[in-house]
Design a protein around this motif. Structure first.
Motif, PDB file in Angstrom:
ATOM      1  N   SER A 189       0.830  -1.217   0.000  1.00  0.00           N
ATOM      2  CA  SER A 189       0.000   0.000   0.000  1.00  0.00           C
ATOM      3  C   SER A 189       0.860   1.261   0.000  1.00  0.00           C
ATOM      4  N   GLY A 190       1.904   1.254  -0.811  1.00  0.00           N
ATOM      5  CA  GLY A 190       2.745   2.428  -0.958  1.00  0.00           C
ATOM      6  C   GLY A 190       3.861   2.534   0.056  1.00  0.00           C
ATOM      7  N   LYS A 191       3.979   1.590   0.977  1.00  0.00           N
ATOM      8  CA  LYS A 191       5.039   1.619   1.981  1.00  0.00           C
ATOM      9  C   LYS A 191       5.930   0.390   1.817  1.00  0.00           C
ATOM     10  N   TRP A 192       7.225   0.610   1.909  1.00  0.00           N
ATOM     11  CA  TRP A 192       8.171  -0.490   1.772  1.00  0.00           C
ATOM     12  C   TRP A 192       8.261  -1.281   3.072  1.00  0.00           C
ATOM     13  N   GLN A 193       8.131  -2.595   2.935  1.00  0.00           N
ATOM     14  CA  GLN A 193       8.272  -3.512   4.057  1.00  0.00           C
ATOM     15  C   GLN A 193       9.419  -4.468   3.757  1.00  0.00           C
ATOM     16  N   PHE A 194      10.132  -4.885   4.810  1.00  0.00           N
ATOM     17  CA  PHE A 194      11.333  -5.690   4.617  1.00  0.00           C
ATOM     18  C   PHE A 194      11.304  -6.936   5.495  1.00  0.00           C
ATOM     19  N   GLU A 195      11.792  -8.027   4.932  1.00  0.00           N
ATOM     20  CA  GLU A 195      11.994  -9.265   5.671  1.00  0.00           C
ATOM     21  C   GLU A 195      13.466  -9.629   5.578  1.00  0.00           C
ATOM     22  N   CYS A 196      14.080  -9.937   6.718  1.00  0.00           N
ATOM     23  CA  CYS A 196      15.519 -10.176   6.759  1.00  0.00           C
ATOM     24  C   CYS A 196      15.831 -11.610   7.142  1.00  0.00           C
TER      25      CYS A 196
ATOM     26  N   ALA B 225      12.833   4.589   2.766  1.00  0.00           N
ATOM     27  CA  ALA B 225      13.330   4.986   1.448  1.00  0.00           C
ATOM     28  C   ALA B 225      14.814   4.668   1.308  1.00  0.00           C
ATOM     29  N   LEU B 226      15.575   4.908   2.368  1.00  0.00           N
ATOM     30  CA  LEU B 226      17.006   4.591   2.334  1.00  0.00           C
ATOM     31  C   LEU B 226      17.236   3.089   2.214  1.00  0.00           C
ATOM     32  N   MET B 227      16.423   2.307   2.917  1.00  0.00           N
ATOM     33  CA  MET B 227      16.577   0.856   2.834  1.00  0.00           C
ATOM     34  C   MET B 227      16.180   0.350   1.445  1.00  0.00           C
ATOM     35  N   HIS B 228      15.182   0.973   0.845  1.00  0.00           N
ATOM     36  CA  HIS B 228      14.814   0.614  -0.534  1.00  0.00           C
ATOM     37  C   HIS B 228      15.976   0.891  -1.477  1.00  0.00           C
ATOM     38  N   ARG B 229      16.668   2.002  -1.258  1.00  0.00           N
ATOM     39  CA  ARG B 229      17.850   2.302  -2.069  1.00  0.00           C
ATOM     40  C   ARG B 229      18.900   1.211  -1.899  1.00  0.00           C
ATOM     41  N   ASN B 230      19.119   0.755  -0.662  1.00  0.00           N
ATOM     42  CA  ASN B 230      20.080  -0.334  -0.421  1.00  0.00           C
ATOM     43  C   ASN B 230      19.662  -1.603  -1.143  1.00  0.00           C
ATOM     44  N   ALA B 231      18.342  -1.846  -1.169  1.00  0.00           N
ATOM     45  CA  ALA B 231      17.836  -3.018  -1.880  1.00  0.00           C
ATOM     46  C   ALA B 231      18.160  -2.927  -3.370  1.00  0.00           C
ATOM     47  N   LEU B 232      17.951  -1.747  -3.955  1.00  0.00           N
ATOM     48  CA  LEU B 232      18.235  -1.568  -5.377  1.00  0.00           C
ATOM     49  C   LEU B 232      19.723  -1.737  -5.660  1.00  0.00           C
ATOM     50  N   LEU B 233      20.566  -1.187  -4.803  1.00  0.00           N
ATOM     51  CA  LEU B 233      22.008  -1.327  -4.986  1.00  0.00           C
ATOM     52  C   LEU B 233      22.431  -2.791  -4.904  1.00  0.00           C
ATOM     53  N   THR B 234      21.832  -3.520  -3.978  1.00  0.00           N
ATOM     54  CA  THR B 234      22.187  -4.935  -3.799  1.00  0.00           C
ATOM     55  C   THR B 234      21.700  -5.767  -4.972  1.00  0.00           C
ATOM     56  N   GLU B 235      20.472  -5.502  -5.410  1.00  0.00           N
ATOM     57  CA  GLU B 235      19.924  -6.282  -6.522  1.00  0.00           C
ATOM     58  C   GLU B 235      20.621  -5.958  -7.840  1.00  0.00           C
TER      59      GLU B 235
END
Length: 256
Positions: free
Chosen positions: A108-115, A185-195
């Motif tokens: 719903s427009g918000k980034w959620q993360f599972e580690c 938003a910063l964690m999403h950026r990290n996700a993009l860099l990693t992927e």
């Protein structure tokens, strides 16, 4: 820089004595290194060559990791931080990307993360990411991250680590980042860099050196990072590069 600034003054002081030795030089000493022609006329090439030699580019190292991965913590604490401490400024540039084997989804427009190591690891990743965002200066935040990763709890020791290593940083601002949209938003950026890694990462810690990852570079980095950086650096070797390194070992980490 200090040597470069002092040489014109030194040459000026020595000018009367040197005038007879350099009879063909009509230029004042502060100008002797201003061009190759003047340096040759004044027989000052050796001095000027040392000053004008361009500095070698630093070795660029990116570490893709996750906050609770045991192998990541060991590499960051035992190899990366130690190497950073031993080398002079300008030899090694480090980029830290805490995300690792996490997964993200847009809910719903918000980034959620599972580690990989659960919600606490996601929180640790977020704390370190927000710390970097707030501090900006690597020299300020890297000792704090070292403190977190080497301590008993990555997620509970932020205030204590800040007090010791970076008291100028505001822990409440870091907490607000962690709890708000900025952290996501910063964690999403990290996700993009990693992927975007090429080749894709298979485990963490995942080390990229000068834009490249190979099995050989990874093994050398985990076995003896200081020795690797000293070998790759193209400039004058610092004192810390004498006799660095340990016996190679097989790299192991937290696989996807």
């Amino acid at each position: 820089m200090a040597v470069a600034a002092a040489l014109p003054l030194l040459l000026a002081l020595l000018a009367p004595a040197l005038a007879g030795a350099f009879p063909g030089c009509d230029y004042p000493p502060p100008l002797w290194c201003s061009s190759p022609e003047i340096a040759a006329a004044c027989q000052a090439e050796s001095h000027c060559a040392n000053l004008s030699r361009p500095a070698a580019a630093p070795v660029e190292l990116s570490l893709f990791y996750e906050s609770l991965c045991p192998a990541c913590r060991n590499f960051l604490v035992q190899e990366l931080f130690t190497t950073w401490l031993l080398l002079p400024v300008g030899i090694l540039n480090i980029t830290l990307v805490p995300y690792g084997n996490a997964q993200e989804r847009n809910d719903s427009g918000k980034w959620q993360f599972e580690c990989q190591h659960g919600p606490e690891e996601c929180l640790g990743n977020m704390i370190e990411t927000c710390l970097m965002h707030e501090a900006k200066d690597f020299n300020s935040y890297f000792p704090v991250i070292f403190c977190l990763e080497s301590g008993s709890s990555v997620t509970k020791n932020l205030e204590a680590c800040l007090q010791v290593y970076a008291p100028q940083l505001d822990g409440s601002r870091i907490a607000a980042c962690v709890q708000g949209d900025t952290g996501a938003a910063l964690m999403h950026r990290n996700a993009l860099l990693t992927e975007a890694l090429d080749p894709p990462h298979q485990y963490v810690p995942w080390v990229v050196v000068n834009g490249k990852h190979t099995d050989e570079l990874q093994e050398q980095a985990q076995a003896a990072l200081l020795r690797l950086i000293c070998r790759l650096y193209q400039g004058e070797k610092p004192e810390a590069c004498g006799g660095s390194g340990r016996a190679p070992k097989e790299p192991r980490g937290c696989r996807r």
